[in-house]
Motif scaffolding. Sequence first.
Motif, mmCIF file in Angstrom:
data_model
loop_
_atom_site.group_PDB
_atom_site.id
_atom_site.type_symbol
_atom_site.label_atom_id
_atom_site.label_comp_id
_atom_site.label_asym_id
_atom_site.label_seq_id
_atom_site.Cartn_x
_atom_site.Cartn_y
_atom_site.Cartn_z
ATOM 1 N N GLU A 73 22.484 -3.850 6.167
ATOM 2 C CA GLU A 73 21.161 -3.307 6.510
ATOM 3 C C GLU A 73 20.179 -4.380 6.976
ATOM 4 O O GLU A 73 19.138 -4.072 7.521
ATOM 5 C CB GLU A 73 20.583 -2.508 5.329
ATOM 6 C CG GLU A 73 20.354 -3.283 4.045
ATOM 7 C CD GLU A 73 21.533 -3.172 3.093
ATOM 8 O OE1 GLU A 73 22.667 -2.965 3.558
ATOM 9 O OE2 GLU A 73 21.320 -3.313 1.878
ATOM 10 N N ILE A 77 21.967 -4.356 13.424
ATOM 11 C CA ILE A 77 23.021 -3.958 14.349
ATOM 12 C C ILE A 77 22.927 -2.447 14.572
ATOM 13 O O ILE A 77 22.296 -1.728 13.802
ATOM 14 C CB ILE A 77 24.418 -4.293 13.783
ATOM 15 C CG1 ILE A 77 24.577 -3.717 12.373
ATOM 16 C CG2 ILE A 77 24.642 -5.785 13.748
ATOM 17 C CD1 ILE A 77 25.761 -2.860 12.206
ATOM 18 N N LEU A 86 26.993 11.747 11.917
ATOM 19 C CA LEU A 86 25.619 12.254 11.978
ATOM 20 C C LEU A 86 25.279 12.879 10.636
ATOM 21 O O LEU A 86 26.137 13.468 9.983
ATOM 22 C CB LEU A 86 25.499 13.303 13.089
ATOM 23 C CG LEU A 86 25.807 12.804 14.496
ATOM 24 C CD1 LEU A 86 25.662 13.941 15.501
ATOM 25 C CD2 LEU A 86 24.905 11.655 14.885
ATOM 26 N N PHE A 87 23.998 12.750 10.221
ATOM 27 C CA PHE A 87 23.594 13.328 8.939
ATOM 28 C C PHE A 87 23.480 14.837 9.097
ATOM 29 O O PHE A 87 22.614 15.330 9.828
ATOM 30 C CB PHE A 87 22.263 12.736 8.483
ATOM 31 C CG PHE A 87 22.272 11.228 8.423
ATOM 32 C CD1 PHE A 87 23.221 10.561 7.663
ATOM 33 C CD2 PHE A 87 21.352 10.481 9.142
ATOM 34 C CE1 PHE A 87 23.251 9.176 7.611
ATOM 35 C CE2 PHE A 87 21.373 9.097 9.093
ATOM 36 C CZ PHE A 87 22.318 8.443 8.325
ATOM 37 N N ASN A 89 22.331 17.080 7.224
ATOM 38 C CA ASN A 89 21.133 17.709 6.646
ATOM 39 C C ASN A 89 19.885 17.471 7.496
ATOM 40 O O ASN A 89 18.806 17.870 7.110
ATOM 41 C CB ASN A 89 20.900 17.173 5.226
ATOM 42 C CG ASN A 89 20.825 15.660 5.179
ATOM 43 O OD1 ASN A 89 21.565 14.971 5.865
ATOM 44 N ND2 ASN A 89 19.917 15.136 4.407
ATOM 45 N N MET A 90 20.050 16.822 8.644
ATOM 46 C CA MET A 90 18.873 16.522 9.482
ATOM 47 C C MET A 90 19.077 17.050 10.892
ATOM 48 O O MET A 90 20.213 17.175 11.354
ATOM 49 C CB MET A 90 18.665 15.013 9.575
ATOM 50 C CG MET A 90 18.456 14.326 8.258
ATOM 51 S SD MET A 90 18.291 12.540 8.551
ATOM 52 C CE MET A 90 18.667 11.933 6.919
ATOM 53 N N PHE A 98 15.968 8.255 12.034
ATOM 54 C CA PHE A 98 16.256 7.699 10.704
ATOM 55 C C PHE A 98 15.996 6.191 10.604
ATOM 56 O O PHE A 98 15.294 5.726 9.717
ATOM 57 C CB PHE A 98 17.708 8.018 10.328
ATOM 58 C CG PHE A 98 18.078 7.622 8.931
ATOM 59 C CD1 PHE A 98 17.872 8.481 7.870
ATOM 60 C CD2 PHE A 98 18.636 6.375 8.666
ATOM 61 C CE1 PHE A 98 18.215 8.123 6.578
ATOM 62 C CE2 PHE A 98 18.983 6.004 7.373
ATOM 63 C CZ PHE A 98 18.769 6.883 6.333
ATOM 64 N N GLY A 99 16.579 5.443 11.569
ATOM 65 C CA GLY A 99 16.471 3.988 11.510
ATOM 66 C C GLY A 99 15.030 3.500 11.612
ATOM 67 O O GLY A 99 14.652 2.512 10.984
ATOM 68 N N SER A 101 12.367 5.385 10.773
ATOM 69 C CA SER A 101 11.586 5.905 9.662
ATOM 70 C C SER A 101 11.851 5.115 8.372
ATOM 71 O O SER A 101 10.935 4.955 7.568
ATOM 72 C CB SER A 101 11.848 7.408 9.525
ATOM 73 O OG SER A 101 12.350 7.733 8.277
ATOM 74 N N VAL A 102 13.078 4.595 8.164
ATOM 75 C CA VAL A 102 13.288 3.776 6.965
ATOM 76 C C VAL A 102 12.549 2.445 7.064
ATOM 77 O O VAL A 102 12.302 1.791 6.060
ATOM 78 C CB VAL A 102 14.786 3.512 6.653
ATOM 79 C CG1 VAL A 102 15.492 4.785 6.271
ATOM 80 C CG2 VAL A 102 15.478 2.819 7.796
ATOM 81 N N ARG A 146 21.046 7.254 18.290
ATOM 82 C CA ARG A 146 20.629 6.826 16.954
ATOM 83 C C ARG A 146 20.881 5.325 16.759
ATOM 84 O O ARG A 146 20.103 4.627 16.123
ATOM 85 C CB ARG A 146 21.399 7.633 15.903
ATOM 86 C CG ARG A 146 20.971 7.360 14.483
ATOM 87 C CD ARG A 146 21.726 8.218 13.508
ATOM 88 N NE ARG A 146 23.126 7.846 13.419
ATOM 89 C CZ ARG A 146 23.985 8.364 12.545
ATOM 90 N NH1 ARG A 146 23.584 9.296 11.708
ATOM 91 N NH2 ARG A 146 25.239 7.967 12.526
ATOM 92 N N ALA A 147 22.003 4.864 17.353
ATOM 93 C CA ALA A 147 22.367 3.454 17.159
ATOM 94 C C ALA A 147 21.493 2.510 17.977
ATOM 95 O O ALA A 147 21.272 1.378 17.572
ATOM 96 C CB ALA A 147 23.836 3.249 17.507
ATOM 97 N N THR A 150 16.820 1.724 17.442
ATOM 98 C CA THR A 150 16.205 0.680 16.618
ATOM 99 C C THR A 150 16.194 -0.671 17.331
ATOM 100 O O THR A 150 15.811 -1.670 16.733
ATOM 101 C CB THR A 150 16.975 0.525 15.294
ATOM 102 O OG1 THR A 150 18.348 0.284 15.606
ATOM 103 C CG2 THR A 150 16.884 1.767 14.446
#
Lengths: 354, 289
Positions: A73, A77, A86-87, A89-90, A98-99, A101-102, A146-147, A150
Motif C-alpha cells: 500500500e 503501484i 472489482l469490489f 459491494n460498490m 476507492f484508491g 478516497s482512501v 481503477r488501477a 491514482t
Amino acid sequence: MAGVQVANVSRSFGAHKALDDVSIDFADGGFYALLGPSGSGKTTLLRQIAGFDFPDAGRIAIGGESVERVPVEKRCIGMVFQNYALFPNMSVADNVAFGLSVRGEPKAAIAAEVQRALDLVQLGKLGGRRPHQLSGGQRQRVALARAIVTKPRVLLLDEPLGALDKALRVDMQIELKRIQREIGITTIFVTHDQEEALTMSDRIGILRDGRLVQEGPPEEIYDRPQSEFAATFLGDANIFRGDATGNGIMLQDGTTINAASGASVPAGAKASCAVRPERIQISTGAAKPGSADANTLKGQVSKRIFAGNSSTYFVDRDGQTLKVIVQNTGAERLVEGQDVVLRWSPDSTVLIGV
Amino acid sequence: MADQLAVASRRGLRPALPLLLPAYLWLTVAIFLPLSAMVFFSFMTDLPLAGKEWAFTLGNYAAFFSQSIYSTLLLASLRLGLEVTLWCVVIGYPAAYVLAKVLKGRSREAIFLLVILPFWSNGLVRIFSWAMVLREGGILDTALNAVLPFKINIDLMYSYPAVIIGLVHSYVPYMVLTCYLTLQAIDDSLIEAGRSLGASRRQVLWRVIIPLSMPGLIAGAALIFVPVVGSFMEPRILGGRTGTFYGTVIEDQFVAVFNWPLGAALSFILLAVVLIILALAAPVLRRAG
C-alpha cells in the motif's frame, strides 16, 4: 512515473525456488511482458514488484528508491488482476474512486478524476452500474481505470486478458496499448500467451523455472534466441543438434548447417541451430541456383495443414520432423509423400550453445 | 439460485412435491399443530384438563399491559439479547476471520472443531460447568489467586455477567459459522486489490471485508438474538436471584405456576415483538448488506 530495477532477486517457498537470482531493468515508460510457462516464476516476480510478497534476497527499486521491504500500500503501484477483483459491494464509480478516497482526497476532486478515468477507458456512462451488470471486457476496463486513476508509478498486469474470448482479447490488446501510450506509464505485463507478448510489448523477459532465460525487444528474441527454450517458447522453431564447426554445426550424418549469427561455440563442442519455419523454402527435386553456403536438406512431406493464407508442411528427414510454413501465393501445392528439398540462408539460422 | 427458482416455477410445483412433502408434513405435525394449540390456550381462562371450567378471554394478553413487571422484564431480556449478540460479534467475527483467511489445511480443521465443540455437549452440562468455574472458591477464583501476588475475590456466580458469559459461550459458534461462510466466499484478490490501491489493512477491513461479510453478521445476529431473548436456562442457573428475565417468567408459568394460558400469551407477545424488531431492522440491514 518511474522505472523499475530488479537486481538478483531470489524467492523460495520451502524447497521450491520460485525465483532464482533474477535481474531485469524496466526502463521508464516501457511496456514489458514477462513471458513463461506456468510455474516459471513470472507471477511471483510480479508480486515481488507489487509488494504482496518480499524477496529472500536481492533488491527492487521503483524510481531509484529501494522498496523490497515496503508494503504494497506504500509502493504507489497500480495493479490489474486476472479475475479483475472489482469490489462487488460498490458501483463502478465507487470502485474507481476507492484508491483516491482512501487517501482522503476531497469528494469533488475524486468525482472529476473518476469521470476522466472512466472516459479514458470508454465507460464514461456506466459509473452507476454494479460490477455484476458488466460484461467481461467492461469489467476489464473498470479494473484498468481503477488501477490508473491514482496515478501510480508503475502499472502491473497479471494475465489481465486471460479470461476474455479471442476476439475481445485482440480488441483489449489494442486498447491497453493505446491507454498505456496515452499516459506513458511503465507497464509490466505477465502472460503465458507468446502472441500477446510479441504484439504488445517493447521488451520481453522470458522466464523458466524461476530464472530469466532471455530479455530484449521482441524482434531480437525472435530472430536471435539464445537457448532452445527461448527459440521454441517464443514462436515455432526447427532445432538441429550436432557438433560445432566454427560457423555452424555438423549433424550426425555429416550434413553441415551454416549459421550466420548466434553464440560463438568452440569447434567440436555440442551445439544447436534454430531456424524459423517461415524462413525455409520448400521445392521439389531440382535445386534452384542459390548462394553457395545456403543450407540444403532433402526430405519427404509427411503432412500438410492448410490454413487459408498459408500452409504448414511437416517434412520427415532422418528421423526428425521439420516444420515449414509457406505463404499461399498460388504456386504448386505439394502433396503428402512427395520428396522435397529444403533450403534456407545461414542468415536465418541461429547457433545456440548447449 | 435465481436460475433454480426459475426452473422450478417453469415446471410447476408438482414434480417437487415428493421432495417437499416429508419436510412440510413433519413441520405441520411437530410445530404448526402444537403452536395452534398454544394460540388456542392463550385465549383461555384455564386449561381444559380434569374437567375444569374454562372460557374464552383476552385477560392473558391484558395482563401483559396492566402489570408493568412483564414489559420491564421483556426490556431486560431484549437488552440481554442485544448485549449477548454484540459480545458474540466481538468474539466470533475475529475468530471467523482467522479461520477463513489466515489458517489453511489441518490447523484450520482443528480450530474449527474447537469452535463447534459446544454444540456437541449437553446444554445443562455446559451451564453447570460454568457454575463450577465462576463461583467463589471455584476454578477461576482459585487459579487467579494462585497466580496473582495479591488476594482478589472472584465471585461472578449468580450475577448478570455470569448470565452473559454462559449465553455467549452457548451462542458464539453460530456467529463464527455464519461469518466464516461469508468471509470464506470473499476472494483474496479483493483484499490485495484494496491494498494495491493504497488502502491500509484496516481500511480494507472496514471498506471491503466487513461490508461483504454483512450477510453473515446479520444471519448470525438473528440466530443469536431471537433465542437469547427467550432464554431461561442460563439466567436461572447462572443468574440466581438476578436471573429473572422474560424467558424465566414464561418457564415459570408452564413448569411451576401451571398457568399455561398466561405462559402462552406471554410467548406470543414475545414472538410479536421479535418479529416487529426484525421487520423494522430489515430495510436498514438490507441496505448494509
